[in-house]
Design an enzyme around this catalytic site. Structure first.
Site, PDB file in Angstrom:
ATOM      1  N   PHE A  71       0.836  -1.203   0.000  1.00  0.00           N
ATOM      2  CA  PHE A  71       0.000   0.000   0.000  1.00  0.00           C
ATOM      3  C   PHE A  71       0.875   1.259   0.000  1.00  0.00           C
ATOM      4  O   PHE A  71       0.594   2.218  -0.732  1.00  0.00           O
ATOM      5  CB  PHE A  71      -0.902  -0.016   1.239  1.00  0.00           C
ATOM      6  CG  PHE A  71      -2.109   0.867   1.134  1.00  0.00           C
ATOM      7  CD1 PHE A  71      -1.983   2.252   1.178  1.00  0.00           C
ATOM      8  CD2 PHE A  71      -3.381   0.329   1.006  1.00  0.00           C
ATOM      9  CE1 PHE A  71      -3.099   3.078   1.089  1.00  0.00           C
ATOM     10  CE2 PHE A  71      -4.503   1.152   0.916  1.00  0.00           C
ATOM     11  CZ  PHE A  71      -4.360   2.526   0.955  1.00  0.00           C
ATOM     12  N   PHE A  72       1.934   1.254   0.791  1.00  0.00           N
ATOM     13  CA  PHE A  72       2.820   2.411   0.829  1.00  0.00           C
ATOM     14  C   PHE A  72       3.544   2.602  -0.511  1.00  0.00           C
ATOM     15  O   PHE A  72       3.723   3.735  -0.962  1.00  0.00           O
ATOM     16  CB  PHE A  72       3.834   2.268   1.963  1.00  0.00           C
ATOM     17  CG  PHE A  72       3.285   2.607   3.320  1.00  0.00           C
ATOM     18  CD1 PHE A  72       2.990   3.922   3.660  1.00  0.00           C
ATOM     19  CD2 PHE A  72       3.068   1.620   4.274  1.00  0.00           C
ATOM     20  CE1 PHE A  72       2.498   4.251   4.916  1.00  0.00           C
ATOM     21  CE2 PHE A  72       2.570   1.933   5.527  1.00  0.00           C
ATOM     22  CZ  PHE A  72       2.288   3.253   5.855  1.00  0.00           C
ATOM     23  N   PHE A 174      -7.408   7.224   3.179  1.00  0.00           N
ATOM     24  CA  PHE A 174      -6.687   6.585   4.273  1.00  0.00           C
ATOM     25  C   PHE A 174      -7.130   5.135   4.457  1.00  0.00           C
ATOM     26  O   PHE A 174      -6.531   4.385   5.214  1.00  0.00           O
ATOM     27  CB  PHE A 174      -6.884   7.351   5.580  1.00  0.00           C
ATOM     28  CG  PHE A 174      -5.849   7.015   6.623  1.00  0.00           C
ATOM     29  CD1 PHE A 174      -4.600   7.620   6.593  1.00  0.00           C
ATOM     30  CD2 PHE A 174      -6.118   6.088   7.612  1.00  0.00           C
ATOM     31  CE1 PHE A 174      -3.630   7.294   7.545  1.00  0.00           C
ATOM     32  CE2 PHE A 174      -5.158   5.760   8.569  1.00  0.00           C
ATOM     33  CZ  PHE A 174      -3.911   6.367   8.528  1.00  0.00           C
ATOM     34  N   ARG A 314       9.589   8.157   6.496  1.00  0.00           N
ATOM     35  CA  ARG A 314       8.645   8.856   5.616  1.00  0.00           C
ATOM     36  C   ARG A 314       8.421  10.301   6.044  1.00  0.00           C
ATOM     37  O   ARG A 314       8.008  11.127   5.226  1.00  0.00           O
ATOM     38  CB  ARG A 314       7.280   8.146   5.606  1.00  0.00           C
ATOM     39  CG  ARG A 314       7.221   6.891   4.808  1.00  0.00           C
ATOM     40  CD  ARG A 314       5.819   6.319   4.763  1.00  0.00           C
ATOM     41  NE  ARG A 314       4.932   7.029   3.852  1.00  0.00           N
ATOM     42  CZ  ARG A 314       4.814   6.776   2.558  1.00  0.00           C
ATOM     43  NH1 ARG A 314       5.569   5.855   1.993  1.00  0.00           N
ATOM     44  NH2 ARG A 314       3.964   7.461   1.820  1.00  0.00           N
TER      45      ARG A 314
END
Length: 337
Positions: A71-72, A174, A314
């Site tokens: 997902f990231f 999200f 991040r």
């Protein structure tokens, strides 16, 4: 506030999870060997999941960990397609992801690593619970993909959504209901609609996710201002409510703190609901225990998200050579051959 009320915990499988997810990212070509070596551990993707889904069987934990890492990577690909103005590449990827989500077995060897990675991770997630859960997960993620498309259009057009419009969209970008869905395979049971949609359960779930999304906005605001972003609660408050940067930060922080205090109330209500499910039957006792397990992990989400944002590479924007370009991504037009 978080450190006092939400003690940090981690799944005992975490060291193995980190090692195997690192290998999976490399095997699936989602990161280069150099990226994996330099950045995978420091990004703390597995730490985030291992602090959330406690009690999950190791196989479930691994599938969730790999899906989260995917997902990231997908999120970064989406960001680079926006920054480098690649609408055709994004449209093609969006279509392929929708198809792979419905027929993952047909996309395990897809030429695009992001498509193949989704296929592999969801096919493993689909093994744990009945087809009805799988269909719900897919339905929720189709909605997330389309929300990412709306964000793509907003950002390429320089459109800053109004506050409520942004909050509604943020629940999708999200992936609030995806992470909530994954509480169920962690607990080993598909919850019936009467439980999942009960106001007490749903409010606790929503508050845990809202906290995470808004805390993310708070911590990523410097990175997103540097990257000329338009999708952040703070940016919407500045653009549409006339707040200064300092006032916007204070307002986002206030909303984050409100999520924490309201969750503590909602948690008590949901625990009473869980107790009421234990009606003397085997099924009732099982449901009660499962809801308690899910609520415990909603609670774990607060500490896991908090520590992730303070430890993950991040958000260390001040250490980057270019504050608008993360060092763990590449800028080539992947999939645009």
């Amino acid at each position: 506030m978080i450190e006092a009320a939400f003690p940090r915990q981690s799944h005992p499988y975490w060291p193995r999870l980190q090692e195997k997810t690192r290998a999976w990212l490399l095997e699936k070509r989602l990161m280069s060997a150099e990226q994996v070596e330099e950045h995978a551990d420091g990004l703390c993707y597995t730490d985030l999941m291992a602090g959330y889904y406690l009690g999950a069987p190791d196989e479930v934990m691994q599938a969730i960990g790999d899906y989260s890492a995917w997902f990231f990577v997908w999120d970064d690909r989406h960001d680079r397609d926006i920054v480098h103005r690649r609408p055709l590449a994004w449209d093609r990827l969006r279509t392929r992801l929708h198809t792979a989500l419905d027929r993952p077995q047909d996309h395990l060897r897809h030429e695009d690593p992001v498509v193949a990675g989704l296929a592999d991770s969801v096919l493993r997630l689909y093994r744990f619970l009945p087809d009805t859960w799988n269909a719900r997960f897919a339905r929720h993620f189709h909605t997330v993909i389309e929300a990412y498309d709306r964000e793509f259009r907003n950002r390429t057009e320089g459109y800053v959504p109004a506050v409520q419009e942004y909050l509604d969209l943020r629940r999708l970008t999200f992936a609030h209901w995806i992470w909530t869905d994954l509480l169920e395979p962690s607990a080993g049971i598909e919850l019936p609609d009467s439980v999942r949609k009960h106001p007490a359960y749903r409010r606790a779930a929503l508050l845990s996710q809202e906290f995470a999304a808004w805390y993310n906005d708070l911590c990523s605001l410097p990175k997103e201002i540097a990257g000329d972003e338009v999708h952040n609660l703070g940016i919407s408050l500045i653009a549409h409510e006339g707040l200064t940067l300092e006032e916007a930060v204070a307002e986002v922080r206030r909303r984050v703190e409100t999520c924490v205090t309201e969750f503590l109330v909602a948690e008590r209500d949901a625990l009473r609901f869980a107790d009421g499910l234990a009606d003397g039957t085997v099924r009732g006792k099982g449901l009660s225990l499962a809801v308690r397990a899910c609520l415990a992990n909603m609670r774990n989400w607060f500490s896991s998200v908090y520590w992730f944002h303070h430890e993950s590479g991040r958000y260390r924007v001040d250490s980057w050579d270019d504050r608008s370009t993360p060092p763990y991504v590449t800028n080539e037009a992947a999939g645009e051959k």
